[in-house]
Design a protein around this motif. Structure first.
Motif, PDB file in Angstrom:
ATOM      1  N   MET B  80       0.911  -1.082   0.149  1.00 40.97           N
ATOM      2  CA  MET B  80      -0.142  -0.206  -0.274  1.00 40.97           C
ATOM      3  C   MET B  80       0.998   1.558  -0.033  1.00 40.97           C
ATOM      4  O   MET B  80       1.961   1.215   0.761  1.00 40.97           O
ATOM      5  CB  MET B  80      -0.911  -0.100   0.989  1.00 40.97           C
ATOM      6  CG  MET B  80      -1.907   0.927   0.977  1.00 40.97           C
ATOM      7  SD  MET B  80      -3.142   0.838   2.345  1.00 40.97           S
ATOM      8  CE  MET B  80      -4.522   1.965   1.989  1.00 40.97           C
ATOM      9  N   PHE B  82       0.834   5.279   0.494  1.00 37.83           N
ATOM     10  CA  PHE B  82      -0.570   6.315   1.081  1.00 37.83           C
ATOM     11  C   PHE B  82      -0.066   7.629   0.554  1.00 37.83           C
ATOM     12  O   PHE B  82       1.127   8.149   0.382  1.00 37.83           O
ATOM     13  CB  PHE B  82      -0.096   6.434   2.301  1.00 37.83           C
ATOM     14  CG  PHE B  82      -0.562   5.269   3.209  1.00 37.83           C
ATOM     15  CD1 PHE B  82      -1.780   4.900   4.326  1.00 37.83           C
ATOM     16  CD2 PHE B  82       0.174   4.008   3.499  1.00 37.83           C
ATOM     17  CE1 PHE B  82      -1.894   4.058   4.877  1.00 37.83           C
ATOM     18  CE2 PHE B  82      -0.134   2.904   4.018  1.00 37.83           C
ATOM     19  CZ  PHE B  82      -0.812   2.819   5.044  1.00 37.83           C
ATOM     20  N   SER B  84       0.587  10.901   2.517  1.00 31.64           N
ATOM     21  CA  SER B  84       1.553  10.928   3.185  1.00 31.64           C
ATOM     22  C   SER B  84       2.656   9.666   2.935  1.00 31.64           C
ATOM     23  O   SER B  84       3.539  10.420   3.326  1.00 31.64           O
ATOM     24  CB  SER B  84       0.650  11.047   4.417  1.00 31.64           C
ATOM     25  OG  SER B  84       0.577  10.077   5.189  1.00 31.64           O
ATOM     26  N   ALA B  86       3.722   7.835   4.559  1.00 32.17           N
ATOM     27  CA  ALA B  86       4.067   6.851   5.633  1.00 32.17           C
ATOM     28  C   ALA B  86       5.208   6.855   5.858  1.00 32.17           C
ATOM     29  O   ALA B  86       4.556   5.252   6.299  1.00 32.17           O
ATOM     30  CB  ALA B  86       2.266   6.200   6.041  1.00 32.17           C
ATOM     31  N   LEU B  87       6.503   7.084   5.289  1.00 24.06           N
ATOM     32  CA  LEU B  87       7.316   6.212   5.955  1.00 24.06           C
ATOM     33  C   LEU B  87       7.666   6.167   6.873  1.00 24.06           C
ATOM     34  O   LEU B  87       7.299   6.717   8.078  1.00 24.06           O
ATOM     35  CB  LEU B  87       8.703   7.162   4.888  1.00 24.06           C
ATOM     36  CG  LEU B  87       7.892   6.902   3.938  1.00 24.06           C
ATOM     37  CD1 LEU B  87       9.124   7.584   3.005  1.00 24.06           C
ATOM     38  CD2 LEU B  87       8.478   5.884   2.791  1.00 24.06           C
ATOM     39  N   PHE B  88       8.559   5.403   8.142  1.00 19.66           N
ATOM     40  CA  PHE B  88       8.421   4.921   9.152  1.00 19.66           C
ATOM     41  C   PHE B  88      10.114   5.907   9.355  1.00 19.66           C
ATOM     42  O   PHE B  88      11.168   6.027   9.217  1.00 19.66           O
ATOM     43  CB  PHE B  88       9.343   3.522   9.443  1.00 19.66           C
ATOM     44  CG  PHE B  88       8.307   2.349   8.959  1.00 19.66           C
ATOM     45  CD1 PHE B  88       6.492   2.915   9.421  1.00 19.66           C
ATOM     46  CD2 PHE B  88       8.178   1.434   8.630  1.00 19.66           C
ATOM     47  CE1 PHE B  88       5.693   1.602   8.791  1.00 19.66           C
ATOM     48  CE2 PHE B  88       7.706   0.648   8.093  1.00 19.66           C
ATOM     49  CZ  PHE B  88       6.423   0.614   8.162  1.00 19.66           C
ATOM     50  N   PRO B  89       9.572   7.269  10.085  1.00 17.00           N
ATOM     51  CA  PRO B  89      10.676   8.292  10.226  1.00 17.00           C
ATOM     52  C   PRO B  89      11.890   7.625  11.042  1.00 17.00           C
ATOM     53  O   PRO B  89      12.891   8.241  10.940  1.00 17.00           O
ATOM     54  CB  PRO B  89       9.528   9.308  11.453  1.00 17.00           C
ATOM     55  CG  PRO B  89       8.364   8.924  11.728  1.00 17.00           C
ATOM     56  CD  PRO B  89       8.308   7.527  11.090  1.00 17.00           C
ATOM     57  N   HIS B  90      12.062   6.667  12.108  1.00 16.81           N
ATOM     58  CA  HIS B  90      13.160   6.641  13.512  1.00 16.81           C
ATOM     59  C   HIS B  90      13.349   5.026  12.457  1.00 16.81           C
ATOM     60  O   HIS B  90      15.080   4.683  12.419  1.00 16.81           O
ATOM     61  CB  HIS B  90      12.982   6.042  14.625  1.00 16.81           C
ATOM     62  CG  HIS B  90      11.535   4.600  13.919  1.00 16.81           C
ATOM     63  ND1 HIS B  90      10.333   4.275  13.230  1.00 16.81           N
ATOM     64  CD2 HIS B  90      11.565   3.794  14.260  1.00 16.81           C
ATOM     65  CE1 HIS B  90       9.679   3.730  13.380  1.00 16.81           C
ATOM     66  NE2 HIS B  90      10.733   2.880  14.075  1.00 16.81           N
ATOM     67  N   PHE B  99      11.703  -3.433   5.869  1.00 19.61           N
ATOM     68  CA  PHE B  99      10.317  -4.216   7.284  1.00 19.61           C
ATOM     69  C   PHE B  99       9.883  -5.203   6.869  1.00 19.61           C
ATOM     70  O   PHE B  99       9.377  -5.962   7.897  1.00 19.61           O
ATOM     71  CB  PHE B  99       9.883  -2.632   7.764  1.00 19.61           C
ATOM     72  CG  PHE B  99       8.710  -2.917   9.025  1.00 19.61           C
ATOM     73  CD1 PHE B  99       9.474  -2.566   9.974  1.00 19.61           C
ATOM     74  CD2 PHE B  99       7.056  -3.251   8.704  1.00 19.61           C
ATOM     75  CE1 PHE B  99       8.833  -2.691  11.120  1.00 19.61           C
ATOM     76  CE2 PHE B  99       6.641  -3.369   9.517  1.00 19.61           C
ATOM     77  CZ  PHE B  99       7.093  -3.257  11.539  1.00 19.61           C
ATOM     78  N   GLY B 100       8.835  -4.745   5.725  1.00 24.39           N
ATOM     79  CA  GLY B 100       7.709  -6.511   5.382  1.00 24.39           C
ATOM     80  C   GLY B 100       9.038  -7.320   5.422  1.00 24.39           C
ATOM     81  O   GLY B 100       8.363  -9.133   5.296  1.00 24.39           O
ATOM     82  N   MET B 103       9.509  -8.652   8.497  1.00 27.32           N
ATOM     83  CA  MET B 103       8.089  -8.951   9.137  1.00 27.32           C
ATOM     84  C   MET B 103       7.246 -10.393   9.024  1.00 27.32           C
ATOM     85  O   MET B 103       7.121 -11.677   9.179  1.00 27.32           O
ATOM     86  CB  MET B 103       6.906  -8.428   8.966  1.00 27.32           C
ATOM     87  CG  MET B 103       6.992  -6.878  10.102  1.00 27.32           C
ATOM     88  SD  MET B 103       7.292  -7.598  11.857  1.00 27.32           S
ATOM     89  CE  MET B 103       9.182  -6.369  11.604  1.00 27.32           C
ATOM     90  N   HIS B 104       8.068 -11.103   7.536  1.00 27.27           N
ATOM     91  CA  HIS B 104       7.735 -12.591   6.760  1.00 27.27           C
ATOM     92  C   HIS B 104       8.831 -13.619   7.403  1.00 27.27           C
ATOM     93  O   HIS B 104       8.847 -13.879   6.546  1.00 27.27           O
ATOM     94  CB  HIS B 104       7.557 -11.657   5.244  1.00 27.27           C
ATOM     95  CG  HIS B 104       6.216 -11.591   4.817  1.00 27.27           C
ATOM     96  ND1 HIS B 104       6.327 -10.380   4.794  1.00 27.27           N
ATOM     97  CD2 HIS B 104       5.044 -11.738   4.676  1.00 27.27           C
ATOM     98  CE1 HIS B 104       4.372  -9.731   4.045  1.00 27.27           C
ATOM     99  NE2 HIS B 104       4.164 -10.789   4.211  1.00 27.27           N
ATOM    100  N   ARG B 147       8.655   0.496  -0.405  1.00 25.43           N
ATOM    101  CA  ARG B 147       8.111  -1.118   0.502  1.00 25.43           C
ATOM    102  C   ARG B 147       6.998  -1.766  -0.242  1.00 25.43           C
ATOM    103  O   ARG B 147       7.208  -2.610   0.350  1.00 25.43           O
ATOM    104  CB  ARG B 147       8.212   0.431   1.498  1.00 25.43           C
ATOM    105  CG  ARG B 147       8.079  -0.198   2.382  1.00 25.43           C
ATOM    106  CD  ARG B 147       7.862   1.246   4.216  1.00 25.43           C
ATOM    107  NE  ARG B 147       6.062   1.242   3.769  1.00 25.43           N
ATOM    108  CZ  ARG B 147       5.869   2.542   4.888  1.00 25.43           C
ATOM    109  NH1 ARG B 147       6.863   2.945   5.115  1.00 25.43           N
ATOM    110  NH2 ARG B 147       4.868   3.228   4.060  1.00 25.43           N
TER     111      ARG B 147
END
Lengths: 262, 346
Positions: B80, B82, B84, B86-90, B99-100, B103-104, B147
């Motif tokens: 997805m 977005f 905005s 919606a990137l992870f700022p940290h 990241f994804g 998670m997998h 991402r």
């Protein structure tokens, strides 16, 4: 570069800063005085008042218990406050505003009243240990700081980043630790500092639970001052100032003050 | 990639106001479908329900024929993008994209390979160690795309991904998205309020209004054959001639207030006739489908002039490319060519 408006502002700021700092400077000076009362001007230089701190068992145990209570109460406020803020800001809860005010309500009640009420109910009526009651009191003192500071940074955080992590395959529970917490880290540290300093310096609540079984540092200092008007009090004040300054310095080194106040 | 089937989707927050009703459509494997509509029409709600971020009130979502309606968002394997970003700022660009995969539970080596690959493909290799705050809007957009793509998702959902970019970059990015989508044969659902953007990149367009689908078709079909008056208005048909059963002479002829109009399309059930402003000719050499009017308003559009012309059938908006502007008050003959005059039944 400095125009007149800026100059005026600088001068006013300096005057206010001087007014704040002057009493502290005087305390530092009197702590080295060789007179046996807190007085100015000083007539000689000695470090004996500093060594006298360690002759007072109340100061040592008081420091230890104040430190312990402040640490536990601050952590407790964070552990309960952060999930509460998360729920209040992320879910469309009914009566969210009411809950928000409720969590902040302890700031409206004079601390001395909280101390007295706690003494009456927890210690006298329910016969709870003094230490536990003290933790509860200090927790009440700390909670509003956690709620205020962390609500602000939760609202500033783009809620879409959490959703983005879910779409990436991260469960909401995991996302709270991997995405939410790291992004409100600086306000958590700021909240912890506010909690710790306020709890550590608190007198009104600690006063009621103070007794032979448990001594807190600020009441111990107050008590000492009533009996002996000597510069030991100045000396311990200086030690506490250095202690707080050191904490600030460490935080600045680790994350930077500018990140906290952001 | 996969095909998506949405069946009778409905959403209501309070049980009374219907935010969405009766939304059904299919996206074939490798298709780019846009949802187009004004703000508040339910397009983002539809996308978010498909993503699993909002719970539907009724309906079904199937991916490759498998019902995923009850599957939680983090198990749907969609990508997805977005509005905005919606990137992870940290996290750095690399870690944002990784990241994804983490998670997998992919191995470190696999993660490195995949992330490097997608960063190269999106032209981000040099920025891998940067943080989102250090990037421009266009770069952030690319990271967000990388991402979303790196996990090899079933389909890509894009929520107004270009509306935060400036006009020039928007054009460039939409070309890139289209190119990438065709190269990777991705199934994409793209939400936008920009008609030009949506017609330029989509295989099919779904036009929504007040929580309902108005039309779902190929862009050229929508453009030339709007199904409803709402769609026609939305895509720039400015002229509407109301008609009723009494006006009908036969399937291809209508007479309104003494003007006889011929249509190429069957006019059965027609409630209104519509024509684009640029398809009306002024003082053309024709006697069929003509009427006279007076110019009451003029506007200079750069490439052409736009006139408001008052006639017996009401005011017409006419666009004409011409060297010289016509004067206000001039009497003109309007020709509404049969092939451009569309009868609409809704």
């Amino acid at each position: 570069m400095l125009n007149r408006k800026n100059k005026t502002l600088t001068i006013i700021s300096l005057i206010i800063l001087a007014l704040i700092m002057l009493p502290l400077v005087l305390v530092v000076i009197t702590s080295f005085n060789n007179q046996s009362s807190i007085s100015l001007p000083i007539t000689g230089f000695t470090l004996s008042w500093y060594s006298n701190i360690f002759q007072q068992p109340d100061f040592i145990t008081g420091f230890e218990s104040s430190l312990l209570v402040a640490l536990i109460a601050s952590f407790l406020a964070l552990i309960i406050g952060i999930p509460a803020v998360y729920a209040l800001t992320r879910y469309n809860l009914q009566h969210a505003a009411w809950f928000q005010s409720f969590f902040l309500s302890s700031t409206l009640i004079p601390e001395i009243v909280i101390g007295f009420a706690l003494y009456q109910t927890a210690v006298i009526t329910f016969k709870m240990p003094v230490f536990i009651s003290l933790i509860i009191g200090h927790f009440l003192l700390c909670l509003p700081y956690v709620i205020r500071l962390i609500t602000a940074s939760m609202l500033m955080m783009d809620s879409h980043i959490e959703e983005a992590s879910w779409v990436c395959g991260c469960s909401p529970k995991k996302a709270f630790f991997l995405i939410v917490l790291p992004n409100i880290k600086s306000s958590i540290i700021a909240a912890f500092m506010m909690c710790f300093i306020n709890s550590f310096n608190n007198i009104p609540i600690s006063l009621f639970m103070n007794g032979p079984s448990l001594t807190m540092l600020p009441p111990a200092i107050l008590n000492y001052l009533q009996n002996n008007y000597d510069p030991t009090v100045s000396a311990i004040s200086v030690v506490l100032m250095v202690f707080t300054a050191l904490m600030m310095f460490l935080v600045e080194k680790v994350i930077g003050i500018s990140n906290i106040t952001k | 990639m996969a095909n998506l089937e949405v069946k009778n989707l409905a959403k209501s927050y309070d049980g009374k106001t219907k935010v969405l009703q009766d939304i059904s459509f299919t996206i074939e494997n490798g298709e780019l479908v846009s949802i187009l509509g004004p703000s508040g029409c339910g397009k983002t709600t539809t996308l978010r329900i498909i993503a699993g971020l909002i719970q539907e009130t009724a309906g079904q979502i199937l991916v490759n024929g498998k019902d995923i309606t009850k599957t939680p968002v983090y198990k749907r394997n969609f990508g997805m993008v977005f509005q905005s970003y919606a990137l992870f700022p940290h996290l750095s660009v690399f870690d944002n994209v990784a990241f994804g995969l983490k998670m997998h539970k992919l191995s470190k080596q696999e993660i490195n390979e995949k992330v490097s690959g997608i960063l190269e493909m999106t032209g981000l290799s040099d920025l891998a160690s940067q943080f989102p705050a250090q990037l421009s809007g266009g770069q952030q957009q690319r990271v967000s795309l990388a991402r979303a793509l790196v996990t090899n998702p079933e389909m890509l959902l894009m929520d107004e991904p270009l509306s935060n970019l400036d006009a020039k970059l928007r054009l460039k990015m939409r070309e890139e998205i289209r190119k990438l989508q065709q190269e990777m044969k991705m199934t994409v659902l793209f939400v936008t309020h920009d008609q030009q953007e949506c017609f330029a990149i989509s295989d099919k367009v779904l036009i929504m209004n007040q929580g309902r689908i108005e039309q779902f078709d190929r862009p050229e079909n929508i453009f030339h054959h709007p199904r409803t008056e709402y769609v026609a208005r939305f895509i720039g048909y400015d002229n509407f001639i109301p008609v009723n059963a009494d006006n009908r002479q036969d399937s291809y002829h209508i007479a309104v207030k003494g003007t006889r109009l011929t249509t190429e399309e069957n006019n059965e059930n027609a409630k209104v006739l519509t024509i684009r402003p640029e398809n009306i000719q002024l003082n053309a050499d024709s006697t069929e489908n003509t009427l006279t009017g007076t110019i009451t308003g003029r506007e200079y559009l750069g490439q052409s002039f736009k006139y408001t012309i008052h006639s017996e059938l009401g005011d017409f908006q006419v666009e004409e490319a011409r060297q010289k502007m016509r004067s206000s008050g001039d009497e003109v003959k309007l020709t509404l060519r049969a092939k451009h005059l569309h009868p609409l039944s809704e």
